[in-house]
Design an enzyme around this catalytic site. Structure first.
Site, mmCIF file in Angstrom:
data_model
loop_
_atom_site.group_PDB
_atom_site.id
_atom_site.type_symbol
_atom_site.label_atom_id
_atom_site.label_comp_id
_atom_site.label_asym_id
_atom_site.label_seq_id
_atom_site.Cartn_x
_atom_site.Cartn_y
_atom_site.Cartn_z
ATOM 1 N N LYS A 182 37.574 39.766 39.987
ATOM 2 C CA LYS A 182 37.988 41.016 40.273
ATOM 3 C C LYS A 182 39.401 40.885 41.358
ATOM 4 O O LYS A 182 40.451 41.703 40.756
ATOM 5 C CB LYS A 182 36.969 42.013 41.063
ATOM 6 C CG LYS A 182 35.901 42.286 40.321
ATOM 7 C CD LYS A 182 34.781 43.175 40.917
ATOM 8 C CE LYS A 182 33.584 43.273 40.273
ATOM 9 N NZ LYS A 182 32.673 43.965 40.820
ATOM 10 N N GLN A 190 30.137 45.009 46.778
ATOM 11 C CA GLN A 190 29.402 44.196 45.489
ATOM 12 C C GLN A 190 27.879 44.203 45.877
ATOM 13 O O GLN A 190 27.456 44.039 46.527
ATOM 14 C CB GLN A 190 30.119 42.852 45.590
ATOM 15 C CG GLN A 190 29.771 41.909 44.297
ATOM 16 C CD GLN A 190 30.165 42.245 43.087
ATOM 17 O OE1 GLN A 190 31.194 43.213 42.760
ATOM 18 N NE2 GLN A 190 29.743 41.947 41.836
ATOM 19 N N ASP A 228 33.778 52.271 41.705
ATOM 20 C CA ASP A 228 32.569 52.033 40.788
ATOM 21 C C ASP A 228 32.239 53.060 40.238
ATOM 22 O O ASP A 228 31.247 53.199 39.148
ATOM 23 C CB ASP A 228 31.475 51.454 41.650
ATOM 24 C CG ASP A 228 31.615 49.865 41.901
ATOM 25 O OD1 ASP A 228 32.063 49.200 40.821
ATOM 26 O OD2 ASP A 228 31.219 49.106 42.710
HETATM 27 N N1 L34 Z 1 29.438 47.225 43.038
HETATM 28 N N2 L34 Z 1 28.451 45.484 41.936
HETATM 29 C C1 L34 Z 1 29.244 46.389 41.885
HETATM 30 N N3 L34 Z 1 30.326 46.994 41.012
HETATM 31 C C2 L34 Z 1 29.994 46.174 39.929
HETATM 32 O O1 L34 Z 1 30.809 46.419 38.645
HETATM 33 C C3 L34 Z 1 29.031 45.096 39.505
HETATM 34 N N4 L34 Z 1 28.830 44.362 38.687
HETATM 35 C C4 L34 Z 1 27.582 43.850 38.462
HETATM 36 C C5 L34 Z 1 27.072 43.064 39.523
HETATM 37 N N5 L34 Z 1 27.289 43.890 40.619
HETATM 38 C C6 L34 Z 1 28.007 44.913 40.877
HETATM 39 C C7 L34 Z 1 29.925 43.157 38.227
HETATM 40 O O2 L34 Z 1 30.936 43.430 38.620
HETATM 41 C C8 L34 Z 1 27.981 42.947 36.973
HETATM 42 N N6 L34 Z 1 29.216 42.476 37.295
HETATM 43 C C9 L34 Z 1 30.255 41.640 36.679
HETATM 44 C C10 L34 Z 1 31.416 41.396 36.625
HETATM 45 C C11 L34 Z 1 31.903 40.531 35.992
HETATM 46 C C12 L34 Z 1 31.377 39.574 35.097
HETATM 47 C C13 L34 Z 1 30.237 39.864 35.151
HETATM 48 C C14 L34 Z 1 29.481 40.522 35.901
HETATM 49 C C15 L34 Z 1 32.188 38.548 34.378
HETATM 50 O O3 L34 Z 1 33.404 38.460 34.556
HETATM 51 N N7 L34 Z 1 31.645 37.784 33.750
HETATM 52 C C16 L34 Z 1 31.965 36.571 32.950
HETATM 53 C C17 L34 Z 1 31.674 35.397 33.393
HETATM 54 C C18 L34 Z 1 31.817 35.142 34.820
HETATM 55 C C19 L34 Z 1 31.366 33.849 35.510
HETATM 56 O O4 L34 Z 1 31.950 32.771 34.960
HETATM 57 O O5 L34 Z 1 30.562 33.730 36.311
HETATM 58 C C20 L34 Z 1 31.984 36.665 31.440
HETATM 59 O O6 L34 Z 1 32.950 36.445 30.916
HETATM 60 O O7 L34 Z 1 30.946 37.312 31.049
#
Ligand code: L34
Length: 285
Positions: free
Chosen positions: A53, A97, A120
């Site tokens: 983020k 988060q 959010d």
């Molecule tokens: N308040 N909490 C709040 N807002 C959110 O929108 C979230 N979420 C979920 C968990 N808690 C939260 C996220 O941000 C899930 N989530 C989230 C965000 C980004 C990614 C996955 C989940 C992401 O970028 N995933 C990458 C891989 C990341 C890595 O390497 O760890 C992908 O390509 O899927």
């Protein structure tokens, strides 16, 4: 082989447009939008998502601030932090988060965020507005999924959409957005009887269960659109994988997303868009 809807490329394109928008907003209002992220504890996954983020904010030109708190932080201290950010006119978006440590009531914390800074879309009033069909901030993940479907021109009207998972942050709002697009929506979950029979009827299948490779080829219909919201860590390889068995399903689906590189980057990108929208709304009051 189905077409892969590439969340990484799509989000990069959207971020380029958002960066343009931030440049013009800077000219108009004399400053850029400011996003504050509160991160409690040391969960590696949460840290990774929050890093994503902060990095995306920099790419788009949004100023981000990170408040890192120890897992032992008291609920009142966290609430005090949120209240202070609510009062700070230089802050446009506040994100706590999730998940939070067990001793903290997340609903209470989320409800404490001022409605206009709830990037959010998790605040109860935003949720109510969503379900009433009133203007609101849409939660980032379902919003990102809708943008992915739109990017390849999937016609949702009249289709059978099945959402597997009923969480407040994904499953439930996802169902509402699909309903608004005139899909016939089924929300399935861990207690659903004969789940495979339900998912096989899906023209559009959204997997948000949180179980690695849970959706196999036998659970999808030939030509289905398969969107994988899951981000799981494979116990044996340590690598990230989705709720969908991609290798098994890719040949059967018409369109499919990957994990990583699918919905995750879109979630982050929609957060940037929501932050800009909150900024503009605050400035034009
Ligand atoms: N308040 N909490 C709040 N807002 C959110 O929108 C979230 N979420 C979920 C968990 N808690 C939260 C996220 O941000 C899930 N989530 C989230 C965000 C980004 C990614 C996955 C989940 C992401 O970028 N995933 C990458 C891989 C990341 C890595 O390497 O760890 C992908 O390509 O899927």
């Amino acid at each position: 082989m189905g077409v892969v809807i590439d969340g990484k490329t799509l989000s990069a394109n959207i971020k380029a447009d958002l960066a343009e928008r931030v440049r013009s907003l800077r000219g108009e209002y004399g400053r850029v939008p400011v996003l504050t992220v509160i991160l409690v504890g040391d969960d590696p996954a949460s840290h990774s998502y929050v890093r994503g983020k902060i990095k995306a904010a920099a790419e788009v030109g949004i100023e981000s601030r990170l408040v890192e708190l120890d897992a032992s932080v008291g609920e009142q201290e966290l609430l005090d932090r949120v209240h202070a950010l609510n009062e700070d006119d230089g802050v446009d978006g506040i994100l706590v988060q999730l998940p939070l440590p067990k001793h903290i009531d997340s609903e209470r914390v989320v409800s404490a965020i001022s409605l206009e800074k709830d990037v959010d879309g998790f605040h109860p009033l935003n949720v109510a507005r969503l379900w009433l069909g009133e203007p609101c901030t849409l939660p980032c993940t379902p919003k990102g999924v809708m943008r992915m479907l739109d990017s390849v021109g999937i016609g949702l009207s009249g289709c059978n959409a099945v959402v597997v998972g009923r969480s407040n942050i994904v499953g439930k709002p996802m169902a509402k957005l699909l309903l608004d697009a005139n899909a016939t929506v089924t929300v399935a979950h861990s207690r659903t009887r004969d789940l495979a029979e339900v998912t096989r009827r899906a023209d559009v299948l959204i997997a948000a269960v949180g179980r690695a490779r849970f959706i196999g080829a036998d659970m999808i219909k030939e030509g289905a659109v398969v969107i994988d919201v899951g981000v799981n860590r494979d116990e044996t390889t340590g690598k990230l994988c989705g709720d969908v068995d991609f290798d098994a399903c890719a040949g059967k689906a018409s369109y499919i997303t990957k994990t990583p590189g699918g919905v995750g980057p879109m979630t982050i990108c929609m957060l940037m868009e929501n932050t800009i929208e909150c900024f503009v709304k605050r400035k034009s009051r």
